[in-house]
Design a protein around this motif. Structure first.
Motif, PDB file in Angstrom:
ATOM      1  N   ASN A 262       0.825  -1.210   0.000  1.00  0.00           N
ATOM      2  CA  ASN A 262       0.000   0.000   0.000  1.00  0.00           C
ATOM      3  C   ASN A 262       0.859   1.259   0.000  1.00  0.00           C
ATOM      4  OD1 ASN A 262      -2.390  -1.427  -0.012  1.00  0.00           O
ATOM      5  ND2 ASN A 262      -2.644  -1.376   2.197  1.00  0.00           N
ATOM      6  N   THR A 263       1.938   1.231   0.772  1.00  0.00           N
ATOM      7  CA  THR A 263       2.814   2.400   0.848  1.00  0.00           C
ATOM      8  C   THR A 263       3.518   2.649  -0.483  1.00  0.00           C
ATOM      9  OG1 THR A 263       3.183   2.051   3.221  1.00  0.00           O
ATOM     10  CG2 THR A 263       4.785   3.410   2.056  1.00  0.00           C
ATOM     11  N   LEU A 264       3.984   1.581  -1.120  1.00  0.00           N
ATOM     12  CA  LEU A 264       4.650   1.729  -2.415  1.00  0.00           C
ATOM     13  C   LEU A 264       3.705   2.324  -3.461  1.00  0.00           C
ATOM     14  CD1 LEU A 264       6.805  -1.503  -2.843  1.00  0.00           C
ATOM     15  CD2 LEU A 264       7.633   0.834  -2.770  1.00  0.00           C
ATOM     16  N   LEU A 265       2.446   1.894  -3.442  1.00  0.00           N
ATOM     17  CA  LEU A 265       1.479   2.321  -4.453  1.00  0.00           C
ATOM     18  C   LEU A 265       0.729   3.580  -4.052  1.00  0.00           C
ATOM     19  CD1 LEU A 265      -0.033  -1.150  -5.466  1.00  0.00           C
ATOM     20  CD2 LEU A 265       1.901   0.064  -6.471  1.00  0.00           C
ATOM     21  N   THR A 266       1.078   4.149  -2.888  1.00  0.00           N
ATOM     22  CA  THR A 266       0.419   5.342  -2.366  1.00  0.00           C
ATOM     23  C   THR A 266      -1.091   5.108  -2.234  1.00  0.00           C
ATOM     24  OG1 THR A 266       2.043   6.550  -3.716  1.00  0.00           O
ATOM     25  CG2 THR A 266       0.489   7.869  -2.507  1.00  0.00           C
ATOM     26  N   LEU A 267      -1.447   3.930  -1.745  1.00  0.00           N
ATOM     27  CA  LEU A 267      -2.832   3.637  -1.419  1.00  0.00           C
ATOM     28  C   LEU A 267      -3.102   4.037   0.026  1.00  0.00           C
ATOM     29  CD1 LEU A 267      -3.220   0.118  -3.095  1.00  0.00           C
ATOM     30  CD2 LEU A 267      -4.078   2.310  -3.935  1.00  0.00           C
ATOM     31  N   PRO A 268      -4.363   4.244   0.401  1.00  0.00           N
ATOM     32  CA  PRO A 268      -4.668   4.647   1.780  1.00  0.00           C
ATOM     33  C   PRO A 268      -4.189   3.610   2.792  1.00  0.00           C
ATOM     34  CG  PRO A 268      -6.569   4.981   0.360  1.00  0.00           C
ATOM     35  CD  PRO A 268      -5.565   4.215  -0.446  1.00  0.00           C
ATOM     36  N   VAL A 269      -3.897   4.080   3.981  1.00  0.00           N
ATOM     37  CA  VAL A 269      -3.488   3.180   5.063  1.00  0.00           C
ATOM     38  C   VAL A 269      -4.646   2.232   5.382  1.00  0.00           C
ATOM     39  CG1 VAL A 269      -2.709   3.068   7.454  1.00  0.00           C
ATOM     40  CG2 VAL A 269      -1.937   4.931   5.971  1.00  0.00           C
ATOM     41  N   ASN A 270      -4.301   0.988   5.712  1.00  0.00           N
ATOM     42  CA  ASN A 270      -5.290  -0.045   6.041  1.00  0.00           C
ATOM     43  C   ASN A 270      -6.199  -0.384   4.859  1.00  0.00           C
ATOM     44  OD1 ASN A 270      -4.293  -0.109   8.662  1.00  0.00           O
ATOM     45  ND2 ASN A 270      -5.795   1.376   9.404  1.00  0.00           N
ATOM     46  N   CYS A 271      -5.709  -0.169   3.653  1.00  0.00           N
ATOM     47  CA  CYS A 271      -6.497  -0.486   2.465  1.00  0.00           C
ATOM     48  C   CYS A 271      -6.388  -1.982   2.174  1.00  0.00           C
ATOM     49  CB  CYS A 271      -6.005   0.332   1.277  1.00  0.00           C
ATOM     50  SG  CYS A 271      -6.953   0.049  -0.236  1.00  0.00           S
ATOM     51  N   ASP A 272      -7.534  -2.640   2.106  1.00  0.00           N
ATOM     52  CA  ASP A 272      -7.548  -4.067   1.811  1.00  0.00           C
ATOM     53  C   ASP A 272      -7.425  -4.272   0.310  1.00  0.00           C
ATOM     54  OD1 ASP A 272      -7.633  -6.735   2.337  1.00  0.00           O
ATOM     55  OD2 ASP A 272      -9.813  -6.851   2.421  1.00  0.00           O
ATOM     56  N   VAL A 273      -6.708  -5.313  -0.074  1.00  0.00           N
ATOM     57  CA  VAL A 273      -6.427  -5.566  -1.484  1.00  0.00           C
ATOM     58  C   VAL A 273      -6.842  -6.987  -1.824  1.00  0.00           C
ATOM     59  CG1 VAL A 273      -4.597  -5.843  -3.194  1.00  0.00           C
ATOM     60  CG2 VAL A 273      -4.541  -3.907  -1.627  1.00  0.00           C
ATOM     61  N   LYS A 274      -7.497  -7.116  -2.956  1.00  0.00           N
ATOM     62  CA  LYS A 274      -7.827  -8.429  -3.500  1.00  0.00           C
ATOM     63  C   LYS A 274      -6.902  -8.689  -4.679  1.00  0.00           C
ATOM     64  CE  LYS A 274     -11.616 -11.168  -5.423  1.00  0.00           C
ATOM     65  NZ  LYS A 274     -13.043 -11.163  -5.839  1.00  0.00           N
ATOM     66  N   PHE A 275      -6.181  -9.779  -4.623  1.00  0.00           N
ATOM     67  CA  PHE A 275      -5.176 -10.071  -5.633  1.00  0.00           C
ATOM     68  C   PHE A 275      -5.808 -10.798  -6.817  1.00  0.00           C
ATOM     69  CE2 PHE A 275      -2.913  -9.770  -1.630  1.00  0.00           C
ATOM     70  CZ  PHE A 275      -1.895  -8.903  -1.952  1.00  0.00           C
ATOM     71  N   SER A 276      -5.551 -10.273  -8.008  1.00  0.00           N
ATOM     72  CA  SER A 276      -6.030 -10.895  -9.235  1.00  0.00           C
ATOM     73  C   SER A 276      -4.869 -11.680  -9.849  1.00  0.00           C
ATOM     74  CB  SER A 276      -6.536  -9.827 -10.215  1.00  0.00           C
ATOM     75  OG  SER A 276      -6.903 -10.410 -11.448  1.00  0.00           O
ATOM     76  N   VAL A 277      -4.855 -12.979  -9.598  1.00  0.00           N
ATOM     77  CA  VAL A 277      -3.770 -13.846 -10.064  1.00  0.00           C
ATOM     78  C   VAL A 277      -4.375 -15.019 -10.816  1.00  0.00           C
ATOM     79  CG1 VAL A 277      -1.863 -15.328  -9.361  1.00  0.00           C
ATOM     80  CG2 VAL A 277      -2.267 -13.178  -8.157  1.00  0.00           C
ATOM     81  N   SER A 278      -3.902 -15.244 -12.015  1.00  0.00           N
ATOM     82  CA  SER A 278      -4.417 -16.352 -12.832  1.00  0.00           C
ATOM     83  C   SER A 278      -3.897 -17.681 -12.288  1.00  0.00           C
ATOM     84  CB  SER A 278      -3.975 -16.164 -14.285  1.00  0.00           C
ATOM     85  OG  SER A 278      -4.328 -17.293 -15.051  1.00  0.00           O
ATOM     86  N   ASN A 279      -4.746 -18.686 -12.366  1.00  0.00           N
ATOM     87  CA  ASN A 279      -4.339 -20.028 -11.943  1.00  0.00           C
ATOM     88  C   ASN A 279      -3.461 -20.714 -12.980  1.00  0.00           C
ATOM     89  OD1 ASN A 279      -5.802 -19.886  -9.525  1.00  0.00           O
ATOM     90  ND2 ASN A 279      -7.699 -20.510 -10.562  1.00  0.00           N
ATOM     91  N   VAL A 280      -3.422 -20.147 -14.184  1.00  0.00           N
ATOM     92  CA  VAL A 280      -2.618 -20.727 -15.264  1.00  0.00           C
ATOM     93  C   VAL A 280      -1.170 -20.262 -15.105  1.00  0.00           C
ATOM     94  CG1 VAL A 280      -2.294 -20.894 -17.745  1.00  0.00           C
ATOM     95  CG2 VAL A 280      -4.604 -20.763 -16.787  1.00  0.00           C
ATOM     96  N   ILE A 281      -0.278 -21.195 -14.993  1.00  0.00           N
ATOM     97  CA  ILE A 281       1.142 -20.867 -14.866  1.00  0.00           C
ATOM     98  C   ILE A 281       1.716 -20.642 -16.263  1.00  0.00           C
ATOM     99  CG2 ILE A 281       3.394 -21.690 -14.084  1.00  0.00           C
ATOM    100  CD1 ILE A 281       1.892 -23.440 -12.075  1.00  0.00           C
ATOM    101  N   PRO A 282       2.259 -19.434 -16.536  1.00  0.00           N
ATOM    102  CA  PRO A 282       2.803 -19.164 -17.879  1.00  0.00           C
ATOM    103  C   PRO A 282       3.979 -20.076 -18.184  1.00  0.00           C
ATOM    104  CG  PRO A 282       3.414 -17.413 -16.345  1.00  0.00           C
ATOM    105  CD  PRO A 282       2.428 -18.284 -15.629  1.00  0.00           C
ATOM    106  N   THR A 283       4.019 -20.527 -19.428  1.00  0.00           N
ATOM    107  CA  THR A 283       5.114 -21.406 -19.830  1.00  0.00           C
ATOM    108  C   THR A 283       6.421 -20.631 -19.909  1.00  0.00           C
ATOM    109  OG1 THR A 283       4.633 -20.984 -22.150  1.00  0.00           O
ATOM    110  CG2 THR A 283       3.578 -22.904 -21.136  1.00  0.00           C
TER     111      THR A 283
END
Length: 484
Positions: A262-283
């Motif tokens: 959050n600090t690196l991205l200048t997001l508000p303090v205590n900001c909850d984040v949902k990670f968007s990560v694909s289940n497909v592993i890139p070759t």
């Protein structure tokens, strides 16, 4: 935000959860691409880098400061009734002097100036004055002065060397701005995957705690019927407490890593984040060979070598006595009134010419010779540095590629390990419920399955990070188009 509050409650049941930060939208979804764009758009480190490099523009302007136009104008009135040891022609004089001087130095080793001066005189002659002196007069003067270096700084060799060196140094540093931005993006991506892995570890810790709770409840039930073996219930209870401790440990690590992101991205303090990560592993990508000569760091260092060479050329040119050709042309005009004096001046009826040589030699400290040696060593230093950086860049590319291959193999292996651990746990669960498996073996299988989940998440994060690090070593994380 509910998830974050639950984490805080897990850390201490006696701590009240802080109110939700209304400036942060709940469940902000971030992908790796979003992180790269955000850090470049609003990251404070990005702003710092951009502002630092904007300050470097001054160095180029300073190198050209000696060649700017210089306009000097003055005017003044002098009233004089002073007396001296010798008798004066006038009891009183009044002088009005105005002067305009325009000068400029050029990178050809030339200094030129144009001067215009008007002196207006008015005097009261005394009784002892013989003849009829002029009591009112105006003198106009127009002159051109030229100084040309013909030994040290021969026709501007040193001047051009110094300005070229300043320009090349600025260009070399400006190229590295993109590299610093690339490193900032890379740090943000590392923080993204670190936070993601921490989240997965926390989730697995919670799942492991729930499995231990289920085991403890089952053993309690067996113990109530008198079917449990001696020590089974205590073992199950102890294992549950260990898993509870793990949940608190992993939740603290997750909150820490989330705060860092959050600090690196200048997001508000205590900001909850949902990670968007694909289940497909890139070759494993097959990238064409990248010549290190095309890398920004090599291009920058080559410019530094050129700058050092130009600075050395300038120092060699200045390590000599100063000898200048001097030329002066003046035209004068004197009349009672100003218009007449000006007409007399521009007519060229009263010229003055001067041509000569001016010599200057500084000795005693040997500063010029030491400066020349200093620039020579600086040039050699940059040449050695270029050789070193070239070899290091080749090594970094090879190491980054090997790390990508290693982490990709680790991901594939972690997937297989997780599959086998899950299968083993399922079989041992049925066997334990049937009373055919010792509780120690069953607990060990649960722990190994949980560890395989953690290794799986870590392997994915390491592989994705390695891919971006490989791209960074090839200057492909941020393309050259972003340099401007």
């Amino acid at each position: 935000m509910v998830r974050r509050l639950l984490l805080l409650l897990l850390l201490s049941s006696q701590v009240q959860a802080a109110p939700a930060d209304l400036t942060c939208k709940p469940n902000i979804t971030l992908s790796q691409k979003d992180v790269a764009e955000l850090i470049l758009k609003q990251g404070r480190r990005t702003q710092e880098i951009n502002l630092q490099y904007q300050q470097l523009r001054l160095s180029v302007a300073q190198s050209l400061a000696a060649y700017q136009w210089n306009l000097t104008a003055s005017t003044g009135y002098l009233f004089d009734k002073s007396v001296g040891l010798q008798s004066s022609t006038f009891d009183k004089t009044e002088n009005l002097v105005s002067q305009v001087l325009l000068s400029k130095s050029f990178t050809t080793g030339t200094t030129a100036s144009v001067e215009y001066k008007r002196s207006s005189f008015k005097g009261d002659p005394n009784a002892n004055t013989g003849g009829t002196p002029r009591t009112v007069a105006t003198q106009d003067l127009l002159g051109l002065n030229i100084y040309q270096n013909i030994w040290a700084n021969f026709f501007g060799i040193a001047d051009r060397g110094e300005t070229d060196a300043a320009e090349l140094n600025y260009k070399s540093t400006a190229i590295l701005r993109t590299n610093e931005l690339e490193n900032t993006v890379l740090d943000a991506i590392r923080a993204f995957w670190t936070a993601y892995v921490s989240e997965q570890n926390f989730k697995e810790a919670v799942a492991s705690r729930d499995r231990s709770k289920k085991l403890m409840d089952a053993v309690k039930k067996k113990s109530g019927f008198g079917y449990a073996n001696p020590g089974e219930l205590s073992q199950a209870q102890a294992e549950y407490e260990v898993r509870v401790q793990d949940v608190k440990t992993f939740s603290t690590a997750y909150l820490r890593d989330l705060d860092t992101l959050n600090t690196l991205l200048t997001l508000p303090v205590n900001c909850d984040v949902k990670f968007s990560v694909s289940n497909v592993i890139p070759t494993l990508p097959q990238l064409p060979e990248k010549s290190v000569q095309d890398l920004r760091i090599i291009r920058s260092e080559k410019l530094r070598v050129q700058a050092a060479e130009r600075a050395y050329d300038a120092a060699k040119s200045r390590d000599a006595p100063t000898l200048q050709l001097v030329g002066k042309i003046y035209s004068y005009g004197v009349e009672d009134d100003g218009s007449g004096a000006y007409s007399d001046m521009v007519s060229g009826a009263h010229p003055q010419y001067y041509a000569g040589l001016q010599f200057q030699y500084l000795f005693g400290v040997d500063l010029l010779s030491e400066t020349r040696l200093n620039r020579k060593y600086a040039k050699e230093l940059e040449e050695v540095r270029l050789s070193r950086v070239t070899q290091e860049s080749e090594d970094l590319q090879a190491q980054a590629q090997r790390r990508v291959q290693t982490t990709y193999s680790a991901v594939l292996s972690a997937v297989e390990e997780k599959k086998f651990r899950e299968k083993a746990l399922q079989e041992l669960t049925r066997s334990f419920n049937q009373g055919r498996t010792d509780i120690n073996i069953y607990i060990d299988a649960m722990n190994k399955y949980s560890a395989s989940e953690i290794r799986h998440s870590l392997a994915i994060g390491n592989y994705q990070t390695a891919l971006n690090e490989w791209a960074a070593t090839r200057d492909e994380l941020i393309p050259d188009a972003q340099e401007e």
